[in-house]
Enzyme design. Structure first.
Site, PDB file in Angstrom:
ATOM      1  N   ARG A 133      15.592  -7.381   5.145  1.00  0.00           N
ATOM      2  CA  ARG A 133      14.549  -6.713   4.339  1.00  0.00           C
ATOM      3  C   ARG A 133      14.848  -5.243   4.079  1.00  0.00           C
ATOM      4  O   ARG A 133      13.951  -4.458   3.803  1.00  0.00           O
ATOM      5  CB  ARG A 133      13.170  -6.876   4.991  1.00  0.00           C
ATOM      6  CG  ARG A 133      12.705  -8.329   5.067  1.00  0.00           C
ATOM      7  CD  ARG A 133      11.264  -8.425   5.538  1.00  0.00           C
ATOM      8  NE  ARG A 133      10.819  -9.805   5.490  1.00  0.00           N
ATOM      9  CZ  ARG A 133      10.903 -10.661   6.505  1.00  0.00           C
ATOM     10  NH1 ARG A 133      11.450 -10.262   7.652  1.00  0.00           N
ATOM     11  NH2 ARG A 133      10.463 -11.885   6.388  1.00  0.00           N
ATOM     12  N   LYS A 155      19.656   1.844  -8.695  1.00  0.00           N
ATOM     13  CA  LYS A 155      19.563   0.550  -9.366  1.00  0.00           C
ATOM     14  C   LYS A 155      20.635  -0.379  -8.800  1.00  0.00           C
ATOM     15  O   LYS A 155      21.822  -0.036  -8.792  1.00  0.00           O
ATOM     16  CB  LYS A 155      19.768   0.695 -10.872  1.00  0.00           C
ATOM     17  CG  LYS A 155      18.563   1.177 -11.627  1.00  0.00           C
ATOM     18  CD  LYS A 155      18.847   1.101 -13.121  1.00  0.00           C
ATOM     19  CE  LYS A 155      17.640   1.495 -13.946  1.00  0.00           C
ATOM     20  NZ  LYS A 155      17.915   1.388 -15.386  1.00  0.00           N
ATOM     21  N   GLU A 197      30.193   6.624 -20.437  1.00  0.00           N
ATOM     22  CA  GLU A 197      28.970   7.053 -19.762  1.00  0.00           C
ATOM     23  C   GLU A 197      28.909   8.573 -19.643  1.00  0.00           C
ATOM     24  O   GLU A 197      27.827   9.161 -19.626  1.00  0.00           O
ATOM     25  CB  GLU A 197      28.873   6.412 -18.379  1.00  0.00           C
ATOM     26  CG  GLU A 197      28.739   4.889 -18.396  1.00  0.00           C
ATOM     27  CD  GLU A 197      27.336   4.392 -18.704  1.00  0.00           C
ATOM     28  OE1 GLU A 197      26.453   5.216 -19.008  1.00  0.00           O
ATOM     29  OE2 GLU A 197      27.117   3.169 -18.642  1.00  0.00           O
ATOM     30  N   LYS A 238      21.913  12.992 -14.332  1.00  0.00           N
ATOM     31  CA  LYS A 238      21.274  11.777 -13.848  1.00  0.00           C
ATOM     32  C   LYS A 238      20.378  12.057 -12.652  1.00  0.00           C
ATOM     33  O   LYS A 238      19.268  11.510 -12.547  1.00  0.00           O
ATOM     34  CB  LYS A 238      22.307  10.715 -13.488  1.00  0.00           C
ATOM     35  CG  LYS A 238      21.639   9.407 -13.061  1.00  0.00           C
ATOM     36  CD  LYS A 238      22.520   8.209 -13.189  1.00  0.00           C
ATOM     37  CE  LYS A 238      21.712   6.930 -12.962  1.00  0.00           C
ATOM     38  NZ  LYS A 238      22.538   5.714 -13.043  1.00  0.00           N
ATOM     39  N   GLU A 248      11.973   4.134 -13.485  1.00  0.00           N
ATOM     40  CA  GLU A 248      12.056   3.924 -14.929  1.00  0.00           C
ATOM     41  C   GLU A 248      10.711   3.551 -15.559  1.00  0.00           C
ATOM     42  O   GLU A 248      10.601   2.601 -16.324  1.00  0.00           O
ATOM     43  CB  GLU A 248      13.115   2.857 -15.268  1.00  0.00           C
ATOM     44  CG  GLU A 248      13.646   2.968 -16.683  1.00  0.00           C
ATOM     45  CD  GLU A 248      14.841   2.072 -16.938  1.00  0.00           C
ATOM     46  OE1 GLU A 248      14.728   1.159 -17.751  1.00  0.00           O
ATOM     47  OE2 GLU A 248      15.889   2.290 -16.303  1.00  0.00           O
ATOM     48  N   ARG A 252      13.408   7.981 -17.639  1.00  0.00           N
ATOM     49  CA  ARG A 252      14.669   7.444 -17.127  1.00  0.00           C
ATOM     50  C   ARG A 252      15.256   6.398 -18.079  1.00  0.00           C
ATOM     51  O   ARG A 252      16.469   6.184 -18.106  1.00  0.00           O
ATOM     52  CB  ARG A 252      14.483   6.846 -15.730  1.00  0.00           C
ATOM     53  CG  ARG A 252      15.792   6.313 -15.148  1.00  0.00           C
ATOM     54  CD  ARG A 252      15.715   5.935 -13.684  1.00  0.00           C
ATOM     55  NE  ARG A 252      16.986   5.384 -13.244  1.00  0.00           N
ATOM     56  CZ  ARG A 252      17.299   5.102 -11.989  1.00  0.00           C
ATOM     57  NH1 ARG A 252      16.418   5.323 -11.021  1.00  0.00           N
ATOM     58  NH2 ARG A 252      18.485   4.598 -11.681  1.00  0.00           N
TER      59      ARG A 252
END
Length: 383
Positions: A133, A155, A197, A238, A248, A252
């Site tokens: 978890r 992410k 990027e 970022k 987000e 974002r």
């Protein structure tokens, strides 16, 4: 150009802070960091077991350096090695990684180390989020794309047959170590992919940075101070966005410039070597600007300028640049409809009013997108 929110250390290493309260962490950028990984990680988790998730290619080049560094710092490393490539972001490989981490007896007070590019970072981070978890993890990105984008912000996830990154979790690392020296061994195509990027940060909201890249991109490719400056500027951009909007719910989403078109093309190419992620983003950014110009949102000269720069560094900018067959327009629209930014069926794109002036466009007309894609597939009757 100056590095926003950055601290330059005496050792020529640049350090940034991602401010998230008690979950804040440092991004450390510079050469030689793989050999320092043990000391830096032991300062955070002394005596921990460390499950190193990496791919076969990265393991051959860099695993021994990291393992030796961890052991020297009193940590206990166990590698879990997967096959390189986007197809490792799958349920089957996630199960393999989790089994390996459990076999290594990684517990709640231990940690996972992601050693590799964006695929490894996303996969290892999601495994860390799910294991017992949630256990801590450290990002050690070895590709330009991962250093400037996917290693920062928490992410994590895997792909589905329905689309890219549709299964995952927000799980922040406790440290990011971006060793710029490892980029010297990166194949040119991989470096170009990551550069897409980097350019993205200029196109979102930093027009001076994009202008700087137009002048300095060859120095960035060549290495040295310009490369570190470009990486640090990207990471600082970022980090600032993530600190404001971790999950987000607001701006974002701007970081997804080029990704709605790009992810659909990437899925349409079968997540294969035919189209790397950064190449898909490059096409997607060029398309986002062309679509914006077609909608009267920005000047056609801006779209031309974006495409010209991406072409100059060797990146693709059109669907026709992708080898092999792709889904038809209906198929691409179906893939776009699976994008994570879609809300209750409404299409959301990141569009632009000019270079450095991107914005979130909600309820974009699907008919306009379809017409645009038809023109793109036909060779493009727009800039």
């Amino acid at each position: 150009m100056p590095l926003p929110a950055a601290t330059t250390l005496p050792s020529d290493v640049t350090q940034l802070r991602v401010g998230l309260g008690d979950r804040s962490y440092d991004i450390v950028i510079g050469p030689g960091l793989l050999a320092q990984a043990g000391a830096r990680i032991a300062a955070l988790r002394p005596g921990a077991r460390v499950g190193i998730v990496t791919d076969r290619n990265v393991a051959e080049r860099h695993l021994s350096t990291v393992e030796e560094s961890l052991r020297a710092a009193g940590l206990v490393p166990t590698p879990v090695i997967v096959e390189p490539g986007e197809k490792s972001k799958s349920f089957a490989v996630l199960e393999q990684v989790l089994d390996g981490l459990l076999a290594a007896r990684i517990e709640r007070r231990d940690l996972v180390l992601a050693l590799g590019g964006g695929v490894v970072g996303d996969l290892a981070g999601f495994a860390a989020a799910a294991l017992r978890r949630g256990v801590d993890f450290v990002q050690v990105p070895t590709s330009l794309l991962a250093q400037v984008d996917s290693s920062v912000g928490g992410k994590t996830g895997i792909n589905s047959r329905h689309g890219k990154n549709l299964i995952g979790a927000f799980h922040q690392p406790i440290l990011v170590l971006a060793d710029t020296g490892v980029l010297d061994t990166l194949p040119l195509r991989e470096f170009r992919s990551g550069y897409a990027e980097v350019a993205k940060y200029g196109l979102i909201d930093n027009a001076p940075f994009f202008t700087w890249l137009e002048r300095k991109w060859q120095d960035v490719f060549g290495g040295g101070p310009a490369r570190i400056e470009a990486i640090a500027t990207s990471c600082a951009s970022k980090a600032a966005v993530v600190s404001r909007d971790e999950k987000e719910t607001g701006d974002r989403a701007l970081l997804n410039l080029g990704h709605t078109f790009g992810h659909a093309l990437e899925a349409g190419a079968g997540f294969s070597q035919r189209l790397l992620h950064g190449e898909a983003v490059a096409i997607g950014m060029a398309q986002a600007f062309r679509f914006s110009a077609a909608q009267g949102l920005c000047a056609a000269t801006d779209a031309e300028r974006v495409a010209a720069h991406l072409k100059a560094v060797g990146l693709p900018t059109r669907i026709a640049d992708i080898p092999g067959e792709l889904p038809d327009t209906d198929g691409l629209m179906d893939l776009i409809a699976q994008d994570k930014k879609v809300s209750r069926g409404a299409l959301t794109f990141i569009l632009a009013r000019g270079i450095g002036q991107s914005f979130i466009a909600r309820d974009v007309d699907p008919a306009a997108v379809r017409s645009f894609l038809e023109a793109e597939r036909a060779g493009g009757a727009h800039p």
